[in-house]
Write an enzyme that holds these catalytic residues in place. Structure first.
Site, short mmCIF file in Angstrom:
data_model
loop_
_atom_site.label_atom_id
_atom_site.label_comp_id
_atom_site.label_asym_id
_atom_site.label_seq_id
_atom_site.Cartn_x
_atom_site.Cartn_y
_atom_site.Cartn_z
N TYR A 95 0.86 -1.20 0.00
CA TYR A 95 0.00 0.00 0.00
C TYR A 95 0.89 1.25 0.00
CZ TYR A 95 -3.34 3.31 2.16
OH TYR A 95 -4.12 4.39 2.46
N ASP A 168 0.26 -6.88 5.67
CA ASP A 168 -0.99 -6.12 5.59
C ASP A 168 -2.03 -7.13 5.12
OD1 ASP A 168 -3.16 -4.59 4.78
OD2 ASP A 168 -1.93 -2.89 4.21
C1 PLP Z 1 -4.20 -2.45 1.72
C2 PLP Z 1 -4.48 -1.25 2.56
N1 PLP Z 1 -3.89 -1.16 3.76
C3 PLP Z 1 -4.09 -0.10 4.55
C4 PLP Z 1 -4.91 0.93 4.17
C5 PLP Z 1 -5.05 2.13 5.06
O1 PLP Z 1 -6.25 2.12 5.75
P1 PLP Z 1 -6.84 3.47 6.35
O2 PLP Z 1 -7.49 4.17 5.22
O3 PLP Z 1 -7.76 3.03 7.41
O4 PLP Z 1 -5.68 4.25 6.89
C6 PLP Z 1 -5.55 0.87 2.94
C7 PLP Z 1 -6.44 1.97 2.50
O5 PLP Z 1 -6.86 2.05 1.36
C8 PLP Z 1 -5.32 -0.24 2.11
O6 PLP Z 1 -5.88 -0.34 0.88
#
Ligand code: PLP
Length: 385
Positions: A95, A168
């Site tokens: 991400y 993740d």
């Molecule tokens: C794979 C992934 N991890 C983490 C996040 C971050 O999440 P947040 O928007 O709650 O910070 C996202 C957000 O799009 C994501 O797609």
């Protein structure tokens, strides 16, 4: 001043969990100072405790820490285990904001980052691991391009080399894949996506076992991460329908992906749950099913993406995924920021298939593809006056 009439002892047992708001915890007597835990509401009361407990059950962990967003969970967990002088090896398909965190804040703290491609051979990854390597950061399937990686093999290699692993796990939402059972040390989720599930809450969690769990807890308490009881309640509500929703998202996405794969204007469908796509074998070995994400490459110039996106109605144009609704975003600019991205001049579009009727979504995609074909034709043979 008016004092509230009821106290905790009059609470009835309800089917829904308790929503306990509060900052001050009242102690029974003066002897409890310094002995009672929790003695202050910041680290959470009954609602947050119920959520942490449920997330441990979901991810097969022993400690679950809560953070105010998914990104905060990723950065919080990395901060908890890395020290100045350490190196992090990061899968290139992570991400994007995690990459930015590594390159800004962690760099400021003296932690360096190196990247590796999602399709790296295990031996090549082993060769990258050095004395300073502390952590390998993974995401499976990867962001946007949904590349699969062999998580169990990487986790085993990392353990052999004394390196920690963090994944993740937002794609799987803790339902489709249990990283800790495959040797990963920390499983992070943006609960903002499928767990909360209604596009109205930001929250993240990091789940671990044993010593690593204790490190997460220590760091989280010292930094002061906290989530509100109301948000924790909404996450608990989301958890109750999580399995049913994700199954429905996955089945609908598979239907849409199969249809897209047969369209002449669709050059590639990235959806590891779809038989015949890259990474499918690894996916069926490790994952219990797919979620609502599909990424497509259109056989058109990049500028034709606008015509495709602007023809969409049921699919909203907006970042995020995991909620009840269908969404679409263009991905080319984000993919270009990667170290190992192959150059792509065609539109790359990520779709999130929501809980709408898949037949309606397919009808709409048909219209969007026609608009894109028209834009492609116009570009190839511009009108002369
Ligand atoms: C794979 C992934 N991890 C983490 C996040 C971050 O999440 P947040 O928007 O709650 O910070 C996202 C957000 O799009 C994501 O797609």
């Amino acid at each position: 001043m008016i004092h509230p009439a009821a106290d905790g002892e009059v609470l009835l047992r309800t089917a829904a969990p308790v929503l306990q708001r509060g900052t001050t915890v009242l102690l029974d007597n003066s002897d409890c100072f310094g002995k009672s835990s929790p003695s202050y509401g910041r680290s959470g009361l009954a609602t947050q405790e119920a959520l942490r407990h449920s997330l441990c059950e979901l991810e097969h962990g022993e400690v679950a820490e809560l953070y105010p967003s998914g990104l905060a969970a990723l950065s919080g967990a990395i901060l908890a285990v890395c020290r100045s002088g350490d190196e992090i090896l990061i899968c290139d398909t992570i991400y994007g904001p995690t990459r930015r965190f590594a390159e800004t804040t962690m760099a400021d703290y003296g932690v360096t980052a190196r990247y590796f491609p999602a399709d790296i051979a295990l031996g090549e990854l082993e060769a990258l691991i050095g004395l300073a390597t502390r952590l390998i950061v993974l995401e499976a399937p990867g962001s946007l391009t949904l590349d699969m990686i062999d998580v169990p093999a990487i986790a085993t290699l990392a353990r052999t080399c004394g390196v920690l692993t963090l994944i993740d796990n937002t794609y799987a939402a803790g339902v489709l894949f249990k990283p800790l059972d495959h040797g990963v040390d920390i499983s992070v989720q943006a609960l903002t996506k499928y767990v909360c599930g209604h596009s109205d809450v930001f929250m993240g969690c990091a789940v671990a076992r044993g010593e690593v769990g204790a490190m997460l807890k220590r760091s989280s308490r010292s930094i002061g991460w906290a989530v509100s009881s109301d948000d924790a309640y909404l996450a608990l509500r989301g958890l109750r329908t999580l399995h049913t929703r994700i199954e429905r998202h996955g089945a609908a996405a598979l239907e849409v992906a199969s249809w897209l794969a047969a369209q002449p204007l669709v050059r590639e469908v990235m959806c590891p749950a779809l038989p015949g796509t890259v990474g499918h074998d690894l996916f069926v070995r490790d994952y219990a099913g797919g979620n609502g994400l599909i990424t497509i490459v259109l056989d058109a110039p990049e500028t034709a993406a606008t015509a495709f996106l602007d023809a969409l109605r049921l699919f909203g144009l907006g970042y995020s995924w995991g909620g009840f609704e269908s969404l679409a975003i263009p991905c080319n600019d984000q993919i270009r920021q990667r170290r190992f991205a192959a150059p792509c001049e065609s539109p790359v579009i990520r779709l999130h298939v929501g809980l709408e009727n898949p037949a309606d979504l397919i009808s709409e995609l048909q219209i969007a593809l026609s608009a894109c074909a028209q834009a492609k034709d116009n570009e190839q043979s511009p009108r002369t006056y």
